[in-house]
Design a protein around this motif. Structure first.
Motif, mmCIF file in Angstrom:
data_model
loop_
_atom_site.group_PDB
_atom_site.id
_atom_site.type_symbol
_atom_site.label_atom_id
_atom_site.label_comp_id
_atom_site.label_asym_id
_atom_site.label_seq_id
_atom_site.Cartn_x
_atom_site.Cartn_y
_atom_site.Cartn_z
ATOM 1 N N GLY A 28 0.807 -1.207 0.000
ATOM 2 C CA GLY A 28 0.000 0.000 0.000
ATOM 3 C C GLY A 28 0.843 1.260 0.000
ATOM 4 N N MET A 29 0.363 2.282 -0.700
ATOM 5 C CA MET A 29 1.024 3.590 -0.735
ATOM 6 C C MET A 29 0.251 4.543 0.156
ATOM 7 S SD MET A 29 1.940 3.928 -4.788
ATOM 8 C CE MET A 29 2.913 5.389 -4.522
ATOM 9 N N ASN A 30 0.944 5.234 1.027
ATOM 10 C CA ASN A 30 0.312 6.142 1.973
ATOM 11 C C ASN A 30 0.702 7.573 1.611
ATOM 12 O OD1 ASN A 30 -1.020 7.228 4.113
ATOM 13 N ND2 ASN A 30 0.251 6.309 5.697
ATOM 14 N N LEU A 31 0.129 8.075 0.530
ATOM 15 C CA LEU A 31 0.430 9.432 0.077
ATOM 16 C C LEU A 31 -0.510 10.469 0.682
ATOM 17 C CD1 LEU A 31 1.229 8.789 -3.695
ATOM 18 C CD2 LEU A 31 2.786 8.889 -1.746
ATOM 19 N N ARG A 32 -1.630 10.062 1.235
ATOM 20 C CA ARG A 32 -2.547 10.948 1.966
ATOM 21 C C ARG A 32 -2.969 12.168 1.147
ATOM 22 N NH1 ARG A 32 -1.722 10.547 8.379
ATOM 23 N NH2 ARG A 32 -1.262 8.323 8.437
ATOM 24 N N GLU A 33 -3.284 11.925 -0.114
ATOM 25 C CA GLU A 33 -3.696 13.036 -0.980
ATOM 26 C C GLU A 33 -5.179 13.301 -0.889
ATOM 27 O OE1 GLU A 33 -2.936 14.531 -5.585
ATOM 28 O OE2 GLU A 33 -2.376 12.518 -4.951
ATOM 29 N N GLY A 34 -5.998 12.257 -1.009
ATOM 30 C CA GLY A 34 -7.429 12.427 -0.887
ATOM 31 C C GLY A 34 -8.021 13.253 -2.024
ATOM 32 N N ARG A 330 6.944 5.302 -1.001
ATOM 33 C CA ARG A 330 5.539 4.899 -0.888
ATOM 34 C C ARG A 330 4.804 5.578 0.258
ATOM 35 N NH1 ARG A 330 8.317 -0.007 -1.688
ATOM 36 N NH2 ARG A 330 7.970 -0.896 -3.768
ATOM 37 N N ASP A 331 5.535 6.223 1.172
ATOM 38 C CA ASP A 331 4.913 6.821 2.349
ATOM 39 C C ASP A 331 5.338 8.285 2.424
ATOM 40 O OD1 ASP A 331 3.782 7.464 4.773
ATOM 41 O OD2 ASP A 331 4.451 5.639 5.777
ATOM 42 N N VAL A 332 4.360 9.190 2.473
ATOM 43 C CA VAL A 332 4.661 10.620 2.464
ATOM 44 C C VAL A 332 5.021 11.144 3.844
ATOM 45 C CG1 VAL A 332 2.322 11.463 2.898
ATOM 46 C CG2 VAL A 332 3.868 12.799 1.438
ATOM 47 N N ARG A 333 4.702 10.406 4.894
ATOM 48 C CA ARG A 333 4.891 10.931 6.239
ATOM 49 C C ARG A 333 6.354 11.229 6.585
ATOM 50 N NH1 ARG A 333 1.496 6.483 9.384
ATOM 51 N NH2 ARG A 333 2.613 5.257 7.805
ATOM 52 N N PRO A 334 7.301 10.331 6.313
ATOM 53 C CA PRO A 334 8.696 10.697 6.609
ATOM 54 C C PRO A 334 9.180 11.901 5.811
ATOM 55 C CG PRO A 334 8.477 8.324 6.295
ATOM 56 C CD PRO A 334 7.189 8.935 5.866
#
Length: 396
Positions: A28-34, A330-334
């Protein structure tokens, strides 16, 4: 059978769209764009651009020969809007769903990744500009006993949390705070009416075209990166065509309000006085409150801090998202956390900087957007030279 198949397709279509956020390995990719609406998009870009423009117009070099900021602000916004619309139309022509897709489609994988990193760096620098001023205002006029490092720690915590929330929560928060933030400036300008003197505007547009052009070039960094948020998060605003419309409205609001604020400041402080005034907007609130007996400066400062935090967090998130796409993370949080840390550190460094450091930072701020706009402009021109298509291969 056909009706059953259509019903099954309607039920599974949302799940199929969500699966597009997964890579080939199934991770899963967690880009949190919505996805956000039009009001949220306008509010987010307008708040970020307005805070950047209002809280960046100060310094000895800016008022060396006169005050032209109220005229250079709309010019800078116009240049930013032209660059933004050019990139948006290029994205629409090539079917790119975000800015990274356009850069990779036009400049290739390596060139697009390098250009994307320049865009991310520009977004971080743009967010740091108002943070430098706000840290100094809070340290000098509000929290006199607290060190600026402690204030920066609280800023870093808030910015990191907001940037990690993602694009959609930030946009909805911007919609909630849009009217209070904008009305706070209107309240200040109305309260200061008895203090305005038109003679303080002279000399009008002194310094000639060269000084006006220099200030206009500097002002582009206040407007262009906030508009780029809408292109970096192109899928979140439902495509480049809608992003162009939202950006046009946001640029008009930010340009009109910032120019009006700078014009009123010019009627309240002479350009000789502005050379020595730190935080002219807050000093304006302090002087008006002292004259009228209503200490509204702290109340107005609350809304301005909220606006700066929202705008800076949106820029940090967009920088992190662009970095993820350039580096294939894949993860925008870091990345968002790192962008918030770098931006806050840069703001703290700008506060403590020596004279030569301040001159170097000023030079970087004046011309950094050109380094970002050059590959973006090249990518747009290449896109217009190619055949139009509906879907960009690198859009996801």
């Amino acid at each position: 059978a056909g009706a059953d198949g259509a019903a099954w397709h309607a039920q599974t279509a949302p799940q199929s769209r969500r699966l597009l956020e997964y890579d080939r390995k199934g991770t899963g990719m967690n880009l949190r764009e919505g996805r956000i609406g039009n009001q949220e998009g306008v509010a987010l870009a307008a708040i970020a651009a307005t805070m950047n423009a209002v809280f960046s117009c100060e310094g000895v070099w800016l008022f060396r020969t006169g005050n032209r900021t109220y005229a250079s602000a709309p010019a800078a916004a116009a240049i930013s809007l032209v660059l933004f619309l050019l990139a948006a139309k290029a994205m629409e022509r090539r079917g790119a769903q975000n800015l990274d897709a356009l850069l990779r489609d036009s400049l290739g994988a390596a060139g697009g990744a390098a250009a994307g990193l320049l865009v991310a760096a520009t977004l971080v620098l743009s967010a740091a500009m108002p943070l430098v001023r706000m840290l100094s205002i809070l340290h000098r006029f509000v929290f006199l006993e607290a060190g600026v490092k402690l204030i920066a720690v609280y800023f870093l915590a808030a910015l990191t949390l907001l940037a990690m929330l993602g694009f959609e929560p930030l946009a909805r928060l911007a919609k909630l705070c849009f009217l209070p933030v904008m009305l706070s400036f209107a309240v200040l300008l109305v309260m200061a009416i008895p203090e305005y003197e038109t003679y303080r505007l002279y000399p009008i547009l002194a310094g000639g075209p060269e000084a006006f052009l220099r200030e206009t070039v500097f002002g582009v960094l206040s407007y262009f990166p906030p508009l780029l948020i809408l292109l970096v998060c192109g899928k979140g605003v439902h495509g480049a065509s809608n992003a162009a419309r939202l950006g046009t409205i946001a640029a008009g609001i930010a340009a009109a309000l910032s120019a009006l604020v700078e014009f009123c400041i010019a009627m309240l402080f002479s350009f000789e006085h502005l050379r020595e005034v730190y935080g002219p907007v807050f000093r304006m609130a302090m002087s008006v409150g002292s004259a009228s007996g209503m200490r509204m400066d702290r109340v107005l400062l609350f809304f301005w801090v909220a606006g700066i935090l929202i705008g800076a967090a949106a820029l940090f998130y967009a920088a992190g998202l662009q970095f993820c796409r350039s580096a294939r993370m894949r993860d925008v949080r870091p990345a968002a956390m790192a962008a918030a840390g770098i931006g806050t550190t840069a703001a703290l460094f700008g506060h403590y900087g020596a004279a030569w450091i301040e001159r170097a930072v000023t030079a970087v701020l004046q011309y950094q957007w050109i380094v970002c706009a050059a590959p973006l402009l090249l990518a747009s021109l290449i896109a217009f030279s190619r055949k139009e298509r509906k879907l960009c291969e690198n859009a996801v």
